[in-house]
Design an enzyme around this catalytic site. Structure first.
Site, PDB file in Angstrom:
ATOM      1  N   ALA A  63       0.861  -1.180   0.000  1.00 43.71           N
ATOM      2  CA  ALA A  63       0.000   0.000   0.000  1.00 43.71           C
ATOM      3  C   ALA A  63       0.898   1.231   0.000  1.00 43.71           C
ATOM      4  CB  ALA A  63      -0.893  -0.021   1.235  1.00 43.71           C
ATOM      5  N   GLY A 108       0.733  -4.965   0.997  1.00 41.14           N
ATOM      6  CA  GLY A 108      -0.437  -5.091   0.126  1.00 41.14           C
ATOM      7  C   GLY A 108      -0.161  -5.883  -1.145  1.00 41.14           C
ATOM      8  N   GLU A 111      -0.459  -9.367  -0.123  1.00 45.01           N
ATOM      9  CA  GLU A 111      -1.884  -9.561   0.199  1.00 45.01           C
ATOM     10  C   GLU A 111      -2.742  -9.690  -1.054  1.00 45.01           C
ATOM     11  OE1 GLU A 111      -1.643  -6.085   2.785  1.00 45.01           O
ATOM     12  OE2 GLU A 111      -2.470  -7.285   4.419  1.00 45.01           O
ATOM     13  N   GLU A 131       4.723  -4.693   7.602  1.00 49.74           N
ATOM     14  CA  GLU A 131       3.935  -3.631   8.240  1.00 49.74           C
ATOM     15  C   GLU A 131       4.363  -3.280   9.661  1.00 49.74           C
ATOM     16  OE1 GLU A 131       2.664  -6.057   6.396  1.00 49.74           O
ATOM     17  OE2 GLU A 131       1.215  -5.204   4.991  1.00 49.74           O
TER      18      GLU A 131
HETATM   19  N1  CAA Z   1       4.538   3.163  -1.004  1.00 56.19           N
HETATM   20  C1  CAA Z   1       4.915   4.306  -1.599  1.00 56.19           C
HETATM   21  N2  CAA Z   1       6.021   4.416  -2.360  1.00 56.19           N
HETATM   22  C2  CAA Z   1       6.784   3.322  -2.509  1.00 56.19           C
HETATM   23  C3  CAA Z   1       6.463   2.099  -1.906  1.00 56.19           C
HETATM   24  C4  CAA Z   1       5.271   2.045  -1.117  1.00 56.19           C
HETATM   25  N3  CAA Z   1       4.847   0.916  -0.538  1.00 56.19           N
HETATM   26  N4  CAA Z   1       7.398   1.193  -2.213  1.00 56.19           N
HETATM   27  C5  CAA Z   1       8.290   1.838  -3.003  1.00 56.19           C
HETATM   28  N5  CAA Z   1       7.919   3.117  -3.187  1.00 56.19           N
HETATM   29  C6  CAA Z   1       8.617   4.141  -3.949  1.00 56.19           C
HETATM   30  C7  CAA Z   1       9.809   4.697  -3.194  1.00 56.19           C
HETATM   31  O1  CAA Z   1       9.412   5.665  -2.260  1.00 56.19           O
HETATM   32  C8  CAA Z   1      10.618   5.242  -4.325  1.00 56.19           C
HETATM   33  O2  CAA Z   1      10.079   6.481  -4.708  1.00 56.19           O
HETATM   34  P1  CAA Z   1      11.071   7.729  -5.079  1.00 56.19           P
HETATM   35  O3  CAA Z   1      11.822   7.249  -6.283  1.00 56.19           O
HETATM   36  O4  CAA Z   1      10.111   8.824  -5.357  1.00 56.19           O
HETATM   37  O5  CAA Z   1      11.936   7.905  -3.894  1.00 56.19           O
HETATM   38  C9  CAA Z   1      10.373   4.264  -5.460  1.00 56.19           C
HETATM   39  O6  CAA Z   1       9.173   3.582  -5.122  1.00 56.19           O
HETATM   40  C10 CAA Z   1      11.466   3.229  -5.602  1.00 56.19           C
HETATM   41  O7  CAA Z   1      11.644   2.610  -4.345  1.00 56.19           O
HETATM   42  P2  CAA Z   1      13.089   2.494  -3.634  1.00 56.19           P
HETATM   43  O8  CAA Z   1      13.978   3.604  -4.024  1.00 56.19           O
HETATM   44  O9  CAA Z   1      12.832   2.291  -2.177  1.00 56.19           O
HETATM   45  O10 CAA Z   1      13.613   1.148  -4.329  1.00 56.19           O
HETATM   46  P3  CAA Z   1      14.629   0.107  -3.713  1.00 56.19           P
HETATM   47  O11 CAA Z   1      14.997  -0.798  -4.841  1.00 56.19           O
HETATM   48  O12 CAA Z   1      15.723   0.789  -2.977  1.00 56.19           O
HETATM   49  O13 CAA Z   1      13.761  -0.728  -2.643  1.00 56.19           O
HETATM   50  C11 CAA Z   1      11.850  -1.881  -1.816  1.00 56.19           C
HETATM   51  C12 CAA Z   1      12.702  -1.518  -3.047  1.00 56.19           C
HETATM   52  C13 CAA Z   1      12.646  -2.823  -0.915  1.00 56.19           C
HETATM   53  C14 CAA Z   1      10.597  -2.600  -2.330  1.00 56.19           C
HETATM   54  C15 CAA Z   1      11.485  -0.596  -1.052  1.00 56.19           C
HETATM   55  O14 CAA Z   1      10.935   0.339  -1.971  1.00 56.19           O
HETATM   56  C16 CAA Z   1      10.495  -0.808   0.044  1.00 56.19           C
HETATM   57  O15 CAA Z   1      10.850  -1.317   1.092  1.00 56.19           O
HETATM   58  N6  CAA Z   1       9.221  -0.392  -0.193  1.00 56.19           N
HETATM   59  C17 CAA Z   1       8.197  -0.448   0.826  1.00 56.19           C
HETATM   60  C18 CAA Z   1       7.723  -1.872   1.041  1.00 56.19           C
HETATM   61  C19 CAA Z   1       6.706  -1.907   2.144  1.00 56.19           C
HETATM   62  O16 CAA Z   1       6.999  -1.626   3.280  1.00 56.19           O
HETATM   63  N7  CAA Z   1       5.465  -2.299   1.790  1.00 56.19           N
HETATM   64  C20 CAA Z   1       4.389  -2.407   2.748  1.00 56.19           C
HETATM   65  C21 CAA Z   1       3.610  -1.142   2.766  1.00 56.19           C
HETATM   66  S1  CAA Z   1       2.452  -1.125   4.074  1.00 56.19           S
HETATM   67  C22 CAA Z   1       1.118  -1.996   3.524  1.00 56.19           C
HETATM   68  O17 CAA Z   1       1.111  -2.556   2.452  1.00 56.19           O
HETATM   69  C23 CAA Z   1      -0.045  -2.016   4.459  1.00 56.19           C
HETATM   70  C24 CAA Z   1      -1.134  -2.929   4.133  1.00 56.19           C
HETATM   71  O18 CAA Z   1      -1.102  -4.121   4.460  1.00 56.19           O
HETATM   72  C25 CAA Z   1      -2.334  -2.445   3.509  1.00 56.19           C
END
Ligand code: CAA
Length: 261
Positions: A63, A108, A111, A131
């Site tokens: 998400a 998500g 999920e 999360e």
């Molecule tokens: N939400 C918003 N933006 C996201 C995102 C997310 N879940 N995942 C990645 N992005 C964005 C980053 O912010 C980044 O944007 P910018 O270029 O504008 O900075 C872009 O995508 C590329 O990401 P990274 O630079 O972080 O890429 P990376 O290769 O270094 O890392 C990754 C990849 C490990 C997937 C890392 O992006 C990451 O950890 N993302 C978040 C994963 C996460 O925590 N997901 C769970 C979200 S909570 C949820 O989903 C709740 C639920 O159950 C409903």
């Protein structure tokens, strides 16, 4: 649609979540578009769906953390409901849905893949429920579907530790059915979908409903669910043709496609 692409190839519909600059993260707009895309699937012609993410790196990275970062308790709950409603629509969608997980499937992303009937993934796929590291619980069904799919012990370990797992471990715990080299994933998904699409559509739909509904019931009720859906197939054109074809001793005849009636 800005973030969701939909393409039909023969009897297979391919939904691609396409928000590559955010690794296909799910914001409200993506969820709305997914909902509309599902509503628009022509169930008279399409017999199986594939869900995937755009690009080579990510299926869905969760998400949208930016959108969630300022939510109040009530808004958080509403956002959870928004995701849950769309994912449930996918889960109970009348025809099978295959998740072709082509990279990160986090939060998500994991999920939504679990709301699909079948998961296959590329060798670079990464699954996880990160999360608790962000101060929240999984909110789009992760606390419920992961435990049902891989068992409560493994699910609790994944969710409490927030540790990501790679494709081979996802295969070992039964979260995915198969792992393919990235470049072969979509062909494998399309082959599986075509294999499903060639079978009698009413029977396939009834199988999905019997399995889904039966899993939510005790065994005495579950077998009654099966009996009704089994009975429902009889007198259909496809049942009559499928059985007549089997019984026909003239084996030189080529089997006709099922008619979906
Ligand atoms: N939400 C918003 N933006 C996201 C995102 C997310 N879940 N995942 C990645 N992005 C964005 C980053 O912010 C980044 O944007 P910018 O270029 O504008 O900075 C872009 O995508 C590329 O990401 P990274 O630079 O972080 O890429 P990376 O290769 O270094 O890392 C990754 C990849 C490990 C997937 C890392 O992006 C990451 O950890 N993302 C978040 C994963 C996460 O925590 N997901 C769970 C979200 S909570 C949820 O989903 C709740 C639920 O159950 C409903």
């Amino acid at each position: 649609m800005e973030f969701v692409l939909y393409e039909v190839k023969g009897q297979v519909g391919i939904i691609t979540i396409s928000r590559e600059k955010a690794l296909n993260a799910l914001n409200s707009a993506v969820l709305d578009e997914l909902d509309k895309t599902l509503d628009a699937v022509d169930l008279d012609t399409v017999r199986c769906l594939i869900l995937t993410g755009a690009g080579q790196k990510s299926f869905v990275a969760g998400a949208d953390i930016g959108e969630m970062s300022t939510l109040t308790k009530a808004e958080g709950e509403a956002f959870g409901k928004k995701g849950n409603d769309v994912f449930r629509k996918l889960e109970v969608f009348p025809i099978p849905v295959i998740a072709a997980v082509n990279g990160f499937a986090l939060g998500g992303g994991c999920e939504i893949s679990m709301s699909c009937d079948i998961r296959i993934c590329s060798d670079n796929a990464v699954f996880g429920q990160p999360e608790v590291g962000l101060g929240i619980t999984p909110g789009f069904g992760g606390t419920q579907r992961l435990a049902r799919l891989v068992g409560p012990g493994i699910a609790k370990q994944m969710i409490y530790t927030a540790r990501n797992i790679k494709a081979d471990e996802a295969l070992r715990i039964g979260l995915v059915n198969a792992v393919y080299p990235q470049e072969e994933l979509m062909a494998a998904a399309e082959k599986m979908a075509a294999g499903i699409a060639k079978n009698a559509p009413i029977a396939v739909r009834n199988c999905k409903k019997a399995i889904n509904d039966g899993l939510e019931a005790g065994m005495d009720d579950a077998i009654v669910i099966e009996e009704k859906l089994f009975g429902d197939c009889f007198e259909t054109e496809d049942q009559k043709y499928g059985m007549a074809f089997f019984l026909d001793k003239n084996k030189e005849k080529v089997k006709e496609p099922f008619q979906n009636k």
